[in-house]
Every structure is written in structure tokens, then in C-alpha cells.
Design an enzyme around this catalytic site. Sequence first.
Site, short mmCIF file in Angstrom:
data_model
loop_
_atom_site.label_atom_id
_atom_site.label_comp_id
_atom_site.label_asym_id
_atom_site.label_seq_id
_atom_site.Cartn_x
_atom_site.Cartn_y
_atom_site.Cartn_z
N LYS A 1 35.67 28.54 45.58
CA LYS A 1 36.76 29.45 46.07
C LYS A 1 36.71 30.13 47.47
O LYS A 1 37.56 30.21 48.05
CB LYS A 1 37.32 30.44 44.80
N GLN B 1 38.15 35.37 37.10
CA GLN B 1 37.50 34.17 36.53
C GLN B 1 37.74 34.19 35.11
O GLN B 1 36.92 34.96 34.48
CB GLN B 1 36.36 33.98 37.27
N ASP C 1 46.83 33.44 40.04
CA ASP C 1 46.91 32.47 39.00
C ASP C 1 48.15 32.30 38.14
O ASP C 1 48.33 31.30 37.33
CB ASP C 1 45.66 32.98 38.15
#
Lengths: 301, 301
Positions: free
Chosen positions: B61, B105, B128
Amino acid sequence: MSEAKATAPADNVIDCKAFAAGIRARVAAQVAALKPQGLTPGLAVVLVGEDPASQVYVRNKGKLTREAGMRSEEIRLPADTPEADLIAAVETLNADPGIHGILVQMPLPGHIDEQRVLACIDPVKDVDGLSVVNAGRLVAGEDGMVPCTPLGCLMLLKDRLGDLTGKRALVLGRSLLVGKPMAQLLLAENCTVTVAHSRTRELAEECRRADILVVAVGRPEMVRGDWVKPGATVIDVGINRIPGENGKNRLVGDVCFAEAAKVAGAITPVPGGVGLMTIACLLVNTVTAACRQAGLAPPEV
Amino acid sequence: MSEAKATAPADNVIDCKAFAAGIRARVAAQVAALKPQGLTPGLAVVLVGEDPASQVYVRNKGKLTREAGMRSEEIRLPADTPEADLIAAVETLNADPGIHGILVQMPLPGHIDEQRVLACIDPVKDVDGLSVVNAGRLVAGEDGMVPCTPLGCLMLLKDRLGDLTGKRALVLGRSLLVGKPMAQLLLAENCTVTVAHSRTRELAEECRRADILVVAVGRPEMVRGDWVKPGATVIDVGINRIPGENGKNRLVGDVCFAEAAKVAGAITPVPGGVGLMTIACLLVNTVTAACRQAGLAPPEV
């Protein structure tokens, strides 16, 4: 045929009036049980302006709230109330420990942004379940407030059918008020859920596959008898006013009742149907909200 | 048959690699255009602990974020970080005007409540899209952040099919991460949307009705060729590791690719499929978030 209407409803017609009365009686018993614990659930309804239909709804809500033993507060504001003043009134209610549920009666006058007002209601007091946070909680499976009409429909379905697991449900309509939360509730009950709408192709065929058909589109008698799977349970959320034979208006649902009732295993009538469940569920939500705010486990819905 | 694999993919196999690269190139161009306006989108990724797979994801990422011309920040915390410290780190990022997107994460170590942490991310920085507020905004049709994987699937579908209005879509799986937001997105595109799951009856038949079949259940090769309607578009979100013929593991999707590819009009492969879209969409969401925070209109997705 017309004589039949005067007799008891056929046993596939769901008696929403009796069911709603039963819920209200259960709520009243729950409220009575909470009082010794020092908790009296309180519901505030805010009405802006003089809309006659809204006045009837608000009066009716107040009456049934008091009949259930709860505290009822009505806040009436003039039609030209600035949005900021309405929001200030909501915030006063947010801060009031004796008020556990807040309902702002829709529609609001045109100069007020409804979504902005809804967003100001404390989500734990949002007994109409219309705020974005409560929509998200419903999707996420978290404890939130569920909009009253779909909650009432679900209660009717579970009462009639028991476990809904594996049933094919079709929700016709995708409003934030009914269709979308209804679909989430049925999915949480393990139904296979289809959402259909004005852009759906072969709509009659889609409807005919459904064990459970919930219709909320606002189009008078759109769903015909041959759209209904024999034995299916039909929940008609629509209430439409159409010209009657004698020059007076009459109320019909989104489903052609005369046709569908011949095929359905169970069906809600209009009038006297789902509409009666909505206020009953508002009382249910107010008790739930009050218990959560007091740190008590809410009673089973 | 095995020689065929070495040649160019059949034209019904969606080239996700090229499509994701195209999105990243578009994002890079958007970022370049924002810089003269004084805006450099910034993405912070928070990694707690040493999970090897998570470390690979986070590194990847960061690399792709920098390649797109954006600011990339990595916050690495030890596995025994108390929840309160993680939340404090998130709040520091919430307050940082140079960070427009925050990704924590997953999975987090067992002593940390993932939902509580997600709820602390400022919704406008929740790239997200996993918070309850963003789930609600998606249902309500308000501007929010859409989870990356379903957003990527939708982009693939629109690229392949154009207007999705009236198409029958079946989403197999009802997770908060993929199935539920995917269903909302397809509904917003005017599809007739069915959500099916482990409790669905006659699942193969339900799948066979779908013009668009999105599968996200985490069961290797569950969807067989004869579950697919000829010509349908199949999006396989699953990534499962199963024992291969030579003793090594291999990756397969939730769809039996070899069978389904013979029937589908278009199909995503695994590996090299939807997974590649997820990071590309994370970059898209970061640009969207940065523009909104700066009061600029986000570029078209």
C-alpha cells in the site's frame, strides 16, 4: 361478495388491529414493570406547523403513549420556525434525562432541511430510526433503533410464519423509510432477500417467486393477484387515496387486495393494516431506548 | 488445455491487472493536478504487530501510494499496544491536516476491539469505509466512503457492462466488508438485487438467474459452472489457499474458474483478479477524501 365484508375477516387476512393492540398491551405491562425501578419511558413528539394530517398523527401518538403508561410530551412550533430554533428544541430534548425518545413529525416545512434535523437527534433517542447512524447500525447488526414500519412488518411476519430462515423474500420499493431497512431485517432473519423497484424487469415474475412479499411503492393496487405466489404472505405497506364509486375517496394499498387475497396464504388489509403497527412499534422503540439509556436490558421485541 | 494458459487470456476473462493499473494511472494524474492547488493527498496506514501477510499488504500500500504521488505514512506499533494507545494514535491522525485517509490494518491483536477502533476514525478519513457511519451513508445515498473491494467490483462491472439498470444481480455472501455494501451499490445502479447466503435454498437456481454474480463467501470453488447463467458476468471476490497437486498450496476463488469461464460472458480470475482492485480503490478513496476535506469536488470515480 359485499355481504362477506361485514362478517369476520377470512382467516388469511392478518388482523393487524388485534395484533397492534396486543403489542400495546405488552408495552403497557413492560412500562408498569419498569416503574418500580424508577424508570418511566418518555416520548417527545415535535410538530412544526399546522398540517391537519400531522396534527391527527401527533394527537394519536400522544394518546397511545399515555395509555401505555409512558410520559408524553408534545412540542408544537409555528410553521415559520427557523431551522436553528427547531434544532435547538431537539438539543434540549437530547439533554433531557426524562425523555428517552424523540420524534420529529414529517414532513417539515420547506425551509427546513429534514436530514439536517434528523442528524441532530441523539441516535439513542432516535425512536423513528431514520438517522444515518441508525441505518448503519442496522446494516452492521449493532444495537440501534429500527424504523417503526418495517419493524412492525417483521413482527407480523414472525408471528404468522415463525422462523423465516431460508424463505424467499421480495421487497418491492427501496425507500430509506421502509424498503431498505425491511430488506436488512429480513436478511438478518436469514431470508434470501431481493429488492425490486421501478427499474426491475419482469416484475410480476420476480414477485411470483416470493414466499414473503412486502410492497411499499405508493402506487395504488399495482400488485395484482397473479403476481402473488399461491400461499405467500403479503404485507402491503401502501396507503393511497383514490376516487371511489360514489364520488367519495377511498383508501387502497399498493396491492389489489380483492385479487391477492384469493391467492395469498396471509395478507394485510388496507386500511386497518400495517399502519396500525407503526405507532405500536414507536412505543416498543421508546421502551427499548429508555432501557438502554438506563443501562437495563430491553424487553424482547 | 494447459498450453492455453500460457497464451493471452480468453476475452471473457477480465484483465483486472490492466484495469487496476489504469485506475492507478488515473489517480496519479488527478494527484498531479491537485498539487498546484496546494493539495497532496495523504494516506496513513496503521499496523499493529508483526503479522507477515499484513506487513506485505502495508508495504505494498505504501509503495503504490507513493507511486501515485501521494504522501504515505506508516505507523507501526508493537503487538502488545494497549487499545487506548492505538486509539490515541488514530486521534492524532484525525487531527493531522496533512493526512486525509486513515487505514488501520486488520486483523488487530485479540486484546483490541476492532469495531471500537474503527468507530474512532473520523468518518471523512475512513478510506476503508468500514465504520458504521459510512455504512449508513451508503444506505442513505449520502456522500461517504465506500469499502474498497465492492467499489472495485462495481468499477469492473460498469467498465464491462456500461449501464447496469434493470440487470438481475445476485450477491452471494452478506459480510459487512463485501456482500452488504456490494448489494447497496448495485441497488443504487438500479439493479434488481438479491442477497443469498449459507441459509439460501436452491442456491444454484438463484445463481443461475443472475446477469451479474458477485461471490464473496470464502469457500473454495463453491460456485460451479452450471450455477452460472450463460453470458453472465461473474465477479469472484474469494481468495482461498488449498492443497495443490504437487504438494504446494495454490490460490483459488469461490468460483470454479475452469468450469465457470466456459459459460460466463465475463469473469474475474483468482489470483490476479478483484484483489488487485482493492488497493487501487484505496487510492481512489484517498483522493476523494482529500478533495472533500479541502472543499474541492472529488474527481469522477
